[in-house]
Design a protein around this motif. Structure first.
Motif, PDB file in Angstrom:
ATOM      1  N   ASN A   7      -8.872  -9.055  -0.093  1.00  0.00           N
ATOM      2  CA  ASN A   7      -9.836 -10.024  -0.614  1.00  0.00           C
ATOM      3  C   ASN A   7     -10.026  -9.872  -2.112  1.00  0.00           C
ATOM      4  OD1 ASN A   7     -10.324 -11.423   1.703  1.00  0.00           O
ATOM      5  ND2 ASN A   7     -12.394 -10.675   2.027  1.00  0.00           N
ATOM      6  N   ALA A   8     -10.043  -8.629  -2.581  1.00  0.00           N
ATOM      7  CA  ALA A   8     -10.200  -8.379  -4.013  1.00  0.00           C
ATOM      8  C   ALA A   8      -9.019  -8.950  -4.794  1.00  0.00           C
ATOM      9  CB  ALA A   8     -10.334  -6.883  -4.276  1.00  0.00           C
ATOM     10  N   VAL A   9      -7.805  -8.758  -4.257  1.00  0.00           N
ATOM     11  CA  VAL A   9      -6.608  -9.306  -4.899  1.00  0.00           C
ATOM     12  C   VAL A   9      -6.660 -10.834  -4.889  1.00  0.00           C
ATOM     13  CG1 VAL A   9      -4.103  -9.556  -4.694  1.00  0.00           C
ATOM     14  CG2 VAL A   9      -5.155  -7.314  -4.382  1.00  0.00           C
ATOM     15  N   LYS A  10      -7.071 -11.394  -3.761  1.00  0.00           N
ATOM     16  CA  LYS A  10      -7.166 -12.847  -3.641  1.00  0.00           C
ATOM     17  C   LYS A  10      -8.160 -13.419  -4.647  1.00  0.00           C
ATOM     18  CE  LYS A  10      -8.239 -16.507  -0.312  1.00  0.00           C
ATOM     19  NZ  LYS A  10      -8.721 -16.813   1.062  1.00  0.00           N
ATOM     20  N   LEU A  11      -9.319 -12.775  -4.769  1.00  0.00           N
ATOM     21  CA  LEU A  11     -10.322 -13.234  -5.726  1.00  0.00           C
ATOM     22  C   LEU A  11      -9.817 -13.116  -7.164  1.00  0.00           C
ATOM     23  CD1 LEU A  11     -13.583 -11.717  -4.172  1.00  0.00           C
ATOM     24  CD2 LEU A  11     -12.979 -14.144  -4.324  1.00  0.00           C
ATOM     25  N   ALA A  12      -9.095 -12.029  -7.443  1.00  0.00           N
ATOM     26  CA  ALA A  12      -8.540 -11.844  -8.787  1.00  0.00           C
ATOM     27  C   ALA A  12      -7.523 -12.932  -9.112  1.00  0.00           C
ATOM     28  CB  ALA A  12      -7.892 -10.467  -8.897  1.00  0.00           C
ATOM     29  N   LEU A  13      -6.675 -13.269  -8.119  1.00  0.00           N
ATOM     30  CA  LEU A  13      -5.686 -14.330  -8.324  1.00  0.00           C
ATOM     31  C   LEU A  13      -6.356 -15.684  -8.516  1.00  0.00           C
ATOM     32  CD1 LEU A  13      -2.974 -13.290  -5.697  1.00  0.00           C
ATOM     33  CD2 LEU A  13      -2.770 -13.184  -8.184  1.00  0.00           C
ATOM     34  N   GLU A  14      -7.426 -15.937  -7.737  1.00  0.00           N
ATOM     35  CA  GLU A  14      -8.156 -17.193  -7.890  1.00  0.00           C
ATOM     36  C   GLU A  14      -8.811 -17.269  -9.261  1.00  0.00           C
ATOM     37  OE1 GLU A  14     -10.864 -17.252  -4.621  1.00  0.00           O
ATOM     38  OE2 GLU A  14      -9.342 -17.883  -3.153  1.00  0.00           O
ATOM     39  N   LYS A  15      -9.359 -16.130  -9.715  1.00  0.00           N
ATOM     40  CA  LYS A  15      -9.982 -16.091 -11.039  1.00  0.00           C
ATOM     41  C   LYS A  15      -8.943 -16.326 -12.129  1.00  0.00           C
ATOM     42  CE  LYS A  15     -13.485 -15.311 -13.762  1.00  0.00           C
ATOM     43  NZ  LYS A  15     -14.640 -16.241 -13.801  1.00  0.00           N
TER      44      LYS A  15
END
Length: 204
Positions: A131-139
């Motif tokens: 989830n952290a990686v996903k949020l970072a990619l979305e950001k």
């Protein structure tokens, strides 16, 4: 050793009540909060929507029309909650079928706390990491889109005064060739104003 994991909510999907109760007792002893149980995928989905657990322990073979793999796929698509499979079968075909649902863990029944607790903790750690990686990619994507929008906006804002400067310079050349100097000052003022606008944009 009792783990302090009271904030972690677990939902159990198991069609054999005695096994489900045994798993529940082990989880409660380990410090987890068991927020619900269901014997079928059809009954589990609305309960999962209501309780919003942190993780689901899912038997592959369930009562009802939906098996555990189909239920897990629905859970992932609708709620994005990690699923750990429980099964009495450990054959290659079952494992491959289970992998299609992208589970966060796989345990063979009967399982004890020494297997269950580490599997849950690893699954939760992986889930939070993904989830952290996903949020970072979305950001990062948001920043790229913002950068692209900003560049387009600045490019547009710079083009207008540059166009004014270029057209004014061309007109000044024409009037100079004709020896008509009466309008040159006006075009020089337009150039000065456009340069001032560019300087303002750069400062902003």
């Amino acid at each position: 050793v009792i783990c302090n994991m009271s904030a972690t909510k677990i939902f159990i999907v198991e069609d054999e009540q005695i096994i489900a109760m045994g798993i529940e007792a082990g989880l409660v002893y380990a410090g987890y909060d068991v927020v619900g149980m269901a014997a079928s995928g059809e009954k589990a989905i609305p309960k999962i929507a209501e309780t919003q657990p942190d993780l689901i322990l899912m038997d592959i073979m369930l009562a009802g029309a939906m098996n555990g793999i189909e239920t897990a796929e629905k859970v992932r698509s609708e709620f994005n909650i990690p699923v750990v499979f429980l099964t009495a079968f450990n054959d290659e075909a079952t494992v491959k079928r289970a992998q299609s649902a992208n589970p966060f863990g796989y345990l063979t029944k009967p399982c004890d706390d020494r297997d269950l607790v580490p599997t849950i903790e690893v699954a939760l750690a992986r889930y939070h990491s993904e989830n952290a990686v996903k949020l970072a990619l979305e950001k990062e994507q948001e920043l790229l889109e913002l950068k692209s929008h900003f560049i387009c906006m600045i490019s547009h804002e710079f083009r207008n005064p540059l166009a004014t400067i270029m057209s004014s310079q061309e007109l000044i050349d024409i009037y100079c060739e004709k020896g008509d100097y009466s309008k040159i000052n006006a075009y020089c003022d337009r150039i000065a104003k456009s340069v001032g606008r560019l300087e303002g944009l750069i400062r902003d």
